[in-house]
Design a protein around this motif. Structure first.
Motif, mmCIF file in Angstrom:
data_model
loop_
_atom_site.group_PDB
_atom_site.id
_atom_site.type_symbol
_atom_site.label_atom_id
_atom_site.label_comp_id
_atom_site.label_asym_id
_atom_site.label_seq_id
_atom_site.Cartn_x
_atom_site.Cartn_y
_atom_site.Cartn_z
ATOM 1 N N GLU A 2 0.810 -1.219 0.000
ATOM 2 C CA GLU A 2 0.000 0.000 0.000
ATOM 3 C C GLU A 2 0.843 1.269 0.000
ATOM 4 O O GLU A 2 0.532 2.226 -0.702
ATOM 5 N N GLU A 3 1.909 1.317 0.798
ATOM 6 C CA GLU A 3 2.672 2.548 0.938
ATOM 7 C C GLU A 3 3.957 2.558 0.118
ATOM 8 O O GLU A 3 4.517 3.619 -0.136
ATOM 9 N N ALA A 4 4.431 1.403 -0.289
ATOM 10 C CA ALA A 4 5.693 1.338 -1.027
ATOM 11 C C ALA A 4 5.537 1.926 -2.423
ATOM 12 O O ALA A 4 4.479 1.793 -3.043
ATOM 13 N N PRO A 5 6.585 2.592 -2.928
ATOM 14 C CA PRO A 5 6.526 3.058 -4.323
ATOM 15 C C PRO A 5 6.471 1.867 -5.264
ATOM 16 O O PRO A 5 6.762 0.725 -4.874
ATOM 17 N N LEU A 6 6.119 2.127 -6.506
ATOM 18 C CA LEU A 6 5.906 1.045 -7.465
ATOM 19 C C LEU A 6 7.126 0.144 -7.600
ATOM 20 O O LEU A 6 7.010 -1.084 -7.593
ATOM 21 N N GLU A 11 9.825 -5.142 -6.577
ATOM 22 C CA GLU A 11 10.923 -5.871 -5.936
ATOM 23 C C GLU A 11 10.385 -6.868 -4.917
ATOM 24 O O GLU A 11 10.840 -8.014 -4.841
ATOM 25 N N THR A 12 9.420 -6.441 -4.128
ATOM 26 C CA THR A 12 8.860 -7.292 -3.080
ATOM 27 C C THR A 12 8.146 -8.498 -3.671
ATOM 28 O O THR A 12 8.315 -9.631 -3.205
ATOM 29 N N ILE A 13 7.345 -8.263 -4.703
ATOM 30 C CA ILE A 13 6.563 -9.358 -5.282
ATOM 31 C C ILE A 13 7.478 -10.403 -5.909
ATOM 32 O O ILE A 13 7.146 -11.588 -5.974
ATOM 33 N N ASN A 14 8.651 -9.990 -6.344
ATOM 34 C CA ASN A 14 9.603 -10.923 -6.952
ATOM 35 C C ASN A 14 10.230 -11.875 -5.950
ATOM 36 O O ASN A 14 10.872 -12.856 -6.335
ATOM 37 N N LEU A 15 10.037 -11.605 -4.668
ATOM 38 C CA LEU A 15 10.585 -12.477 -3.629
ATOM 39 C C LEU A 15 9.738 -13.730 -3.432
ATOM 40 O O LEU A 15 10.186 -14.690 -2.794
ATOM 41 N N PHE A 16 8.526 -13.732 -3.978
ATOM 42 C CA PHE A 16 7.598 -14.840 -3.755
ATOM 43 C C PHE A 16 7.435 -15.681 -5.013
ATOM 44 O O PHE A 16 7.560 -15.176 -6.140
ATOM 45 N N ALA A 42 0.380 -3.682 -12.210
ATOM 46 C CA ALA A 42 1.748 -3.643 -12.720
ATOM 47 C C ALA A 42 2.531 -4.879 -12.302
ATOM 48 O O ALA A 42 3.301 -5.443 -13.093
ATOM 49 N N CYS A 43 2.351 -5.316 -11.065
ATOM 50 C CA CYS A 43 3.038 -6.518 -10.576
ATOM 51 C C CYS A 43 2.517 -7.774 -11.268
ATOM 52 O O CYS A 43 3.279 -8.720 -11.512
ATOM 53 N N PHE A 44 1.242 -7.787 -11.590
ATOM 54 C CA PHE A 44 0.616 -8.966 -12.200
ATOM 55 C C PHE A 44 1.307 -9.335 -13.511
ATOM 56 O O PHE A 44 1.570 -10.514 -13.772
#
Length: 225
Positions: A2-6, A11-16, A42-44
């Motif tokens: 929610e608060e992190a920039p795009l 980067e975070t989603i790539n950890l999973f 965008a992450c999708f």
């Protein structure tokens, strides 16, 4: 998210593991915060690209899920689904080749005699928004494929939609396809008129423009008129 920039969200989603986060991201398409929705979209695309690289059939299953959600029989509004669909095709050439024609057909108006009837035409303007945005986004990857499918003509037809967001996104998508409408043999006068109307109204829309999530207005659109 929610608060992190795009870029941090990506980067975070790539950890999973990608297969573990697909459903989570689709669920986030419905988030009440527009910035969160756009981050999920965008992450999708990045996640589905990973799935496609590992197992294309699993990626096709994800796309078929989106297509079902866009089907009237599904009974859902499918907020964010056309945008997510476009992002997946933006990153995956295989998926783009297989599904682009279907995607463009969502805005082929069957009432228009220039086109053959598209049974999956989306009549509801909020659904049209996502598809028209998606065409502009895909133009950043492969304009030729869209022109071949006459996407520029179908987007142009929505410039004077009664839905201002559809109207604005139609202009934005055209600007991504080409700022010079003469190459499409399209009359620039309606584009100029609609740009001036939206500018006079001070219309602004929060959207992902391919680089970041930001407010955009008609003054940000570049055409050679």
């Amino acid at each position: 998210m929610e608060e992190a920039p795009l870029f941090k969200a990506l980067e975070t989603i790539n950890l999973f593991p990608p297969s573990k986060v697909v459903s989570f991201l689709i669920g986030a398409f419905l988030h009440k915060d527009e910035r969160v929705r756009w981050k999920a979209i965008a992450c999708f695309g990045v996640v589905v690209k990973k799935i496609a690289d590992q197992d294309i059939e699993k990626a096709r299953v994800v796309i078929r899920r989106l297509m079902w959600m866009l089907n009237e029989e599904s009974g859902s509004m499918a907020w964010g689904v056309p945008e997510g669909f476009a992002e997946a095709m933006f990153y995956s050439e295989v998926l783009r080749k297989e599904y682009l024609s279907i995607y463009v057909s969502y805005i082929w108006d069957p009432k228009d005699e220039r086109k053959y009837k598209a049974d999956n035409y989306l009549e509801f303007p909020p659904a049209q928004r996502g598809v028209i945005w998606g065409i502009g986004r895909l133009a950043q990857a492969k304009t030729e494929d869209l022109i071949e499918r006459k996407a520029h003509v179908y987007v142009y037809d929505h410039i004077f939609s009664t839905d201002k967001i559809v109207s604005f996104l139609s202009l934005w998508s055209l600007s991504q396809l080409s700022p010079d409408l003469s190459i499409f043999n399209l009359d620039p006068a309606p584009v100029k008129q609609r740009l001036e109307e939206l500018k006079k109204e001070g219309f602004q829309l929060l959207m992902f423009d391919g680089q970041d999530i930001r407010y955009k207005g008609s003054e940000s659109l570049v055409f050679r008129l």
